[in-house]
Design a protein around this motif. Sequence first.
Motif, PDB file in Angstrom:
ATOM      1  N   VAL A 170      36.041  42.669  38.174  1.00 21.98           N
ATOM      2  CA  VAL A 170      36.068  42.808  39.629  1.00 21.98           C
ATOM      3  C   VAL A 170      35.578  44.208  39.986  1.00 21.98           C
ATOM      4  CG1 VAL A 170      37.473  42.678  41.720  1.00 21.98           C
ATOM      5  CG2 VAL A 170      38.038  41.243  39.739  1.00 21.98           C
ATOM      6  N   VAL A 171      34.520  44.271  40.779  1.00 26.84           N
ATOM      7  CA  VAL A 171      33.961  45.553  41.217  1.00 26.84           C
ATOM      8  C   VAL A 171      34.446  45.815  42.632  1.00 26.84           C
ATOM      9  CG1 VAL A 171      31.867  46.889  41.626  1.00 26.84           C
ATOM     10  CG2 VAL A 171      31.938  45.219  39.750  1.00 26.84           C
ATOM     11  N   GLY A 172      35.442  46.664  42.752  1.00 26.62           N
ATOM     12  CA  GLY A 172      36.052  46.942  44.053  1.00 26.62           C
ATOM     13  C   GLY A 172      37.523  46.629  44.018  1.00 26.62           C
ATOM     14  N   ASN A 173      38.351  47.627  44.266  1.00 30.59           N
ATOM     15  CA  ASN A 173      39.798  47.469  44.177  1.00 30.59           C
ATOM     16  C   ASN A 173      40.437  47.441  45.561  1.00 30.59           C
ATOM     17  OD1 ASN A 173      42.325  47.345  42.859  1.00 30.59           O
ATOM     18  ND2 ASN A 173      42.586  49.554  43.046  1.00 30.59           N
ATOM     19  N   VAL A 205      41.924  37.994  43.533  1.00 27.56           N
ATOM     20  CA  VAL A 205      42.641  37.985  42.253  1.00 27.56           C
ATOM     21  C   VAL A 205      44.031  37.384  42.422  1.00 27.56           C
ATOM     22  CG1 VAL A 205      43.660  39.459  40.470  1.00 27.56           C
ATOM     23  CG2 VAL A 205      41.331  39.898  41.273  1.00 27.56           C
ATOM     24  N   GLU A 206      44.720  37.737  43.500  1.00 24.32           N
ATOM     25  CA  GLU A 206      46.039  37.153  43.770  1.00 24.32           C
ATOM     26  C   GLU A 206      45.963  35.627  43.838  1.00 24.32           C
ATOM     27  OE1 GLU A 206      47.671  38.708  47.375  1.00 24.32           O
ATOM     28  OE2 GLU A 206      49.016  40.064  46.322  1.00 24.32           O
ATOM     29  N   GLU A 207      44.990  35.132  44.599  1.00 19.04           N
ATOM     30  CA  GLU A 207      44.836  33.681  44.744  1.00 19.04           C
ATOM     31  C   GLU A 207      44.494  33.033  43.404  1.00 19.04           C
ATOM     32  OE1 GLU A 207      45.397  31.882  47.409  1.00 19.04           O
ATOM     33  OE2 GLU A 207      45.714  33.500  48.858  1.00 19.04           O
ATOM     34  N   LEU A 208      43.677  33.715  42.617  1.00 15.86           N
ATOM     35  CA  LEU A 208      43.310  33.201  41.291  1.00 15.86           C
ATOM     36  C   LEU A 208      44.526  33.126  40.378  1.00 15.86           C
ATOM     37  CD1 LEU A 208      41.227  32.388  39.128  1.00 15.86           C
ATOM     38  CD2 LEU A 208      40.798  34.838  38.756  1.00 15.86           C
ATOM     39  N   LEU A 209      45.384  34.139  40.423  1.00 27.37           N
ATOM     40  CA  LEU A 209      46.574  34.144  39.569  1.00 27.37           C
ATOM     41  C   LEU A 209      47.535  33.016  39.935  1.00 27.37           C
ATOM     42  CD1 LEU A 209      47.283  37.994  39.359  1.00 27.37           C
ATOM     43  CD2 LEU A 209      46.312  36.514  37.588  1.00 27.37           C
ATOM     44  N   LYS A 210      47.540  32.603  41.214  1.00 28.39           N
ATOM     45  CA  LYS A 210      48.368  31.461  41.609  1.00 28.39           C
ATOM     46  C   LYS A 210      47.852  30.166  40.989  1.00 28.39           C
ATOM     47  CE  LYS A 210      49.405  33.382  46.205  1.00 28.39           C
ATOM     48  NZ  LYS A 210      49.174  33.179  47.673  1.00 28.39           N
ATOM     49  N   LEU A 211      46.527  30.047  40.935  1.00 28.93           N
ATOM     50  CA  LEU A 211      45.909  28.799  40.477  1.00 28.93           C
ATOM     51  C   LEU A 211      45.780  28.727  38.956  1.00 28.93           C
ATOM     52  CD1 LEU A 211      43.030  28.602  43.124  1.00 28.93           C
ATOM     53  CD2 LEU A 211      45.104  27.203  43.065  1.00 28.93           C
ATOM     54  N   ALA A 212      45.427  29.853  38.352  1.00 27.14           N
ATOM     55  CA  ALA A 212      45.161  29.857  36.906  1.00 27.14           C
ATOM     56  C   ALA A 212      45.559  31.216  36.337  1.00 27.14           C
ATOM     57  CB  ALA A 212      43.684  29.567  36.642  1.00 27.14           C
ATOM     58  N   TYR A 258      41.753  34.136  32.704  1.00 31.27           N
ATOM     59  CA  TYR A 258      40.809  35.223  32.448  1.00 31.27           C
ATOM     60  C   TYR A 258      41.491  36.467  31.880  1.00 31.27           C
ATOM     61  CZ  TYR A 258      37.332  32.857  35.449  1.00 31.27           C
ATOM     62  OH  TYR A 258      36.441  31.972  36.005  1.00 31.27           O
ATOM     63  N   ARG A 259      40.693  37.240  31.176  1.00 33.73           N
ATOM     64  CA  ARG A 259      40.984  38.661  30.973  1.00 33.73           C
ATOM     65  C   ARG A 259      40.356  39.382  32.164  1.00 33.73           C
ATOM     66  NH1 ARG A 259      38.310  40.547  25.676  1.00 33.73           N
ATOM     67  NH2 ARG A 259      37.102  38.638  25.901  1.00 33.73           N
ATOM     68  N   ILE A 260      41.158  40.060  32.933  1.00 35.41           N
ATOM     69  CA  ILE A 260      40.669  40.640  34.190  1.00 35.41           C
ATOM     70  C   ILE A 260      40.600  42.162  34.077  1.00 35.41           C
ATOM     71  CG2 ILE A 260      41.057  40.862  36.676  1.00 35.41           C
ATOM     72  CD1 ILE A 260      42.637  38.241  36.564  1.00 35.41           C
ATOM     73  N   THR A 261      39.446  42.694  34.457  1.00 35.37           N
ATOM     74  CA  THR A 261      39.240  44.137  34.523  1.00 35.37           C
ATOM     75  C   THR A 261      38.800  44.492  35.933  1.00 35.37           C
ATOM     76  OG1 THR A 261      38.561  44.209  32.194  1.00 35.37           O
ATOM     77  CG2 THR A 261      37.988  46.108  33.567  1.00 35.37           C
ATOM     78  N   VAL A 262      39.420  45.513  36.516  1.00 37.93           N
ATOM     79  CA  VAL A 262      39.119  45.925  37.887  1.00 37.93           C
ATOM     80  C   VAL A 262      38.644  47.380  37.885  1.00 37.93           C
ATOM     81  CG1 VAL A 262      40.053  46.291  40.202  1.00 37.93           C
ATOM     82  CG2 VAL A 262      40.836  44.341  38.836  1.00 37.93           C
ATOM     83  N   GLN A 306      51.837  44.560  35.056  1.00 36.85           N
ATOM     84  CA  GLN A 306      52.676  43.364  34.990  1.00 36.85           C
ATOM     85  C   GLN A 306      51.846  42.099  34.812  1.00 36.85           C
ATOM     86  OE1 GLN A 306      55.103  42.896  38.499  1.00 36.85           O
ATOM     87  NE2 GLN A 306      55.584  40.750  38.041  1.00 36.85           N
ATOM     88  N   HIS A 307      50.654  42.084  35.410  1.00 42.29           N
ATOM     89  CA  HIS A 307      49.806  40.899  35.340  1.00 42.29           C
ATOM     90  C   HIS A 307      48.705  41.011  34.280  1.00 42.29           C
ATOM     91  CE1 HIS A 307      51.732  40.340  39.283  1.00 42.29           C
ATOM     92  NE2 HIS A 307      51.532  39.064  39.087  1.00 42.29           N
ATOM     93  N   GLY A 308      48.806  42.017  33.433  1.00 46.36           N
ATOM     94  CA  GLY A 308      47.846  42.154  32.339  1.00 46.36           C
ATOM     95  C   GLY A 308      46.445  42.493  32.800  1.00 46.36           C
ATOM     96  N   ILE A 309      46.334  43.154  33.949  1.00 48.25           N
ATOM     97  CA  ILE A 309      45.021  43.504  34.496  1.00 48.25           C
ATOM     98  C   ILE A 309      44.687  44.937  34.110  1.00 48.25           C
ATOM     99  CG2 ILE A 309      43.703  43.856  36.626  1.00 48.25           C
ATOM    100  CD1 ILE A 309      45.506  41.700  37.910  1.00 48.25           C
ATOM    101  N   GLU A 310      43.495  45.135  33.575  1.00 52.13           N
ATOM    102  CA  GLU A 310      43.034  46.467  33.197  1.00 52.13           C
ATOM    103  C   GLU A 310      42.404  47.130  34.422  1.00 52.13           C
ATOM    104  OE1 GLU A 310      40.043  48.554  29.886  1.00 52.13           O
ATOM    105  OE2 GLU A 310      40.402  46.386  29.875  1.00 52.13           O
ATOM    106  N   LEU A 311      43.031  48.188  34.900  1.00 53.82           N
ATOM    107  CA  LEU A 311      42.570  48.872  36.109  1.00 53.82           C
ATOM    108  C   LEU A 311      41.931  50.205  35.751  1.00 53.82           C
ATOM    109  CD1 LEU A 311      42.445  49.340  39.213  1.00 53.82           C
ATOM    110  CD2 LEU A 311      44.757  50.326  39.034  1.00 53.82           C
TER     111      LEU A 311
END
Length: 414
Positions: free
Chosen positions: A12-15, A23-30, A34-38, A75-80
Motif C-alpha cells: 500500500v503506497v500511502g498511509n 486495508v480495514e475493509e480487506l481485513l474484515k473480508l480476508a 495477504y502479507r501487507i506492507t504500508v 497487532q494485524h501483522g502489517i509492516e509499516l
Amino acid sequence: MTDVSTKPRLVVVGNGMAGMRTVEELLKLAPDLYRITVFGAEPYGNYNRVLLSPLLAGDKGVDEIMIHTRAWYEQHGIELHAGDPVVAIDRGRRIVTARSGRQAAYDRLLLATGSTPFILPVPGSDLDGVVGFRDLHDVDTMLAAAHRGGGAVVIGGGLLGLEAAHALRRRGMDVTVVHLAASLMNQQLDPEAGRLLKESFERAGLRILLGAATREIVDEGSAGEGRVGAVRLEDGRELPADLVVMAAGVRPNVALARAAGLHVERAIVVDDTLQTYDPRIYAVGECVQHRRATFGLVAPVWEQARVCAAHLAGSGHRRYVQAATATRLKVSGTDLYSAGDIAGGTDSEELVLRDASRGVYKRLVLDGQRVTGAVLYGDVGDGPWYFDLIQRGADISAIRDHLLFGRALCEQAA
C-alpha cells in the motif's frame, strides 16, 4: 496456520485515510490473505485529516485524531514504513522503491497517494510563512505562527479555508480571507447562503474580501530572510501577514503513477472495480479519477474502499457507483448543509424559505417531482432527510406543499 512466506504480497503506497480504510475493509473480508506492507510519507500512524481544523482550533488533541497507532499495525501483522514514501514503481519486476532505498515486491499494489495543496504560482509563494493546510506539519506551522501573534491571510474561501480562518481567529490572530469568487463556498452554496455565511464570519471578527485575486506574496524585507510580510492583491491593496495559508484547492498526487507509466488524466484513471489499466494495481481516494470525476469528500472514498477491498479479497461482486454528496459545515456558531445539484438546470424549479428573524434560509432544487439539490442555512436538522430524498429519487408530489417545513410536518401531512 498459513505460512506467511507463501501469502501473496499487498503493498500500500500511502498511509492516509483512503488506503487504510481499504486495508480495514480487506481485513474484515480476508484477514489472512495477504502479507501487507504500508509506506507513508509522514512519520506517524494513520490519522483523521477531517479533524485537522478542530485540532488547529484547540478542540481536539493529536491523540484524539489518530485512527491507527503503530500498535494497530503490529497487532494485524502489517509492516509499516512511516516517513519513508515510495519514489518509484517498477511494474515489470513488481517492485516499489522508497526514499530510503528500501524495496518491496508486490503481487497487488494499492495506490492511495491522496492530493497536495494547490499553491498559487505567484511571486513569493515559496517564502517562509506560506503554508498549505493538509497535514500535521502544516498545523504545527500555523500554531507556531499563532503563538507569535500578528496577522494571517487565508487564500481561498471554500470549506477548508473558512475552517482554517475560524481556527486561527480563535487562536488570537487577525485573519483576512481572500476569495476569488463573488461568494463564499461557491461550489457548495448559492449566493444567498454565501452572503449569510459572510455576515456570520464578519460578526465573528474575520475580514472577508470577495472577488479578490492575489498578485504576489511580499517579503517582509526588514530582516531579509525570505519571510512573508504581506499579500498584495491585483487591485494594489496590500494585506500585512505573518502567515499565509493556501486553501485554494488541491491537486491529485499523481507524479508517482505517471512516472510508472499508468494511465493518468487529471488523476489516476480507474474502472468500476478501482483497478487501473495495470490489472495488478488498484487506486483509491483523492488520487483517482472515475468516469471523469475526482473526489474530495469522505463518503465516496469510503465506498471506493469497500469496493476495492472486495476485489482484493477475491469477492469481485461490487462495483463503484458515484452518488450525490453532502457537505456540512459548523463553525463560528453557523450551521450549513449542502447536498446534490444546487445549480439545477433549465427545467428545474426552486422552493425557497427565508426567515431573517431566525437566521434561517432553505432552498430546494426540484426536477419534476424529485428533489435534486438542497441548501440549508441556520436550520440543518432535516439535511440528512433531504439528502435521502435526493439519493432515492423519491416522488415528493404528495408532500410538495410542506417540503420546506421539514420531515415531521411532511410525514404528518402524508
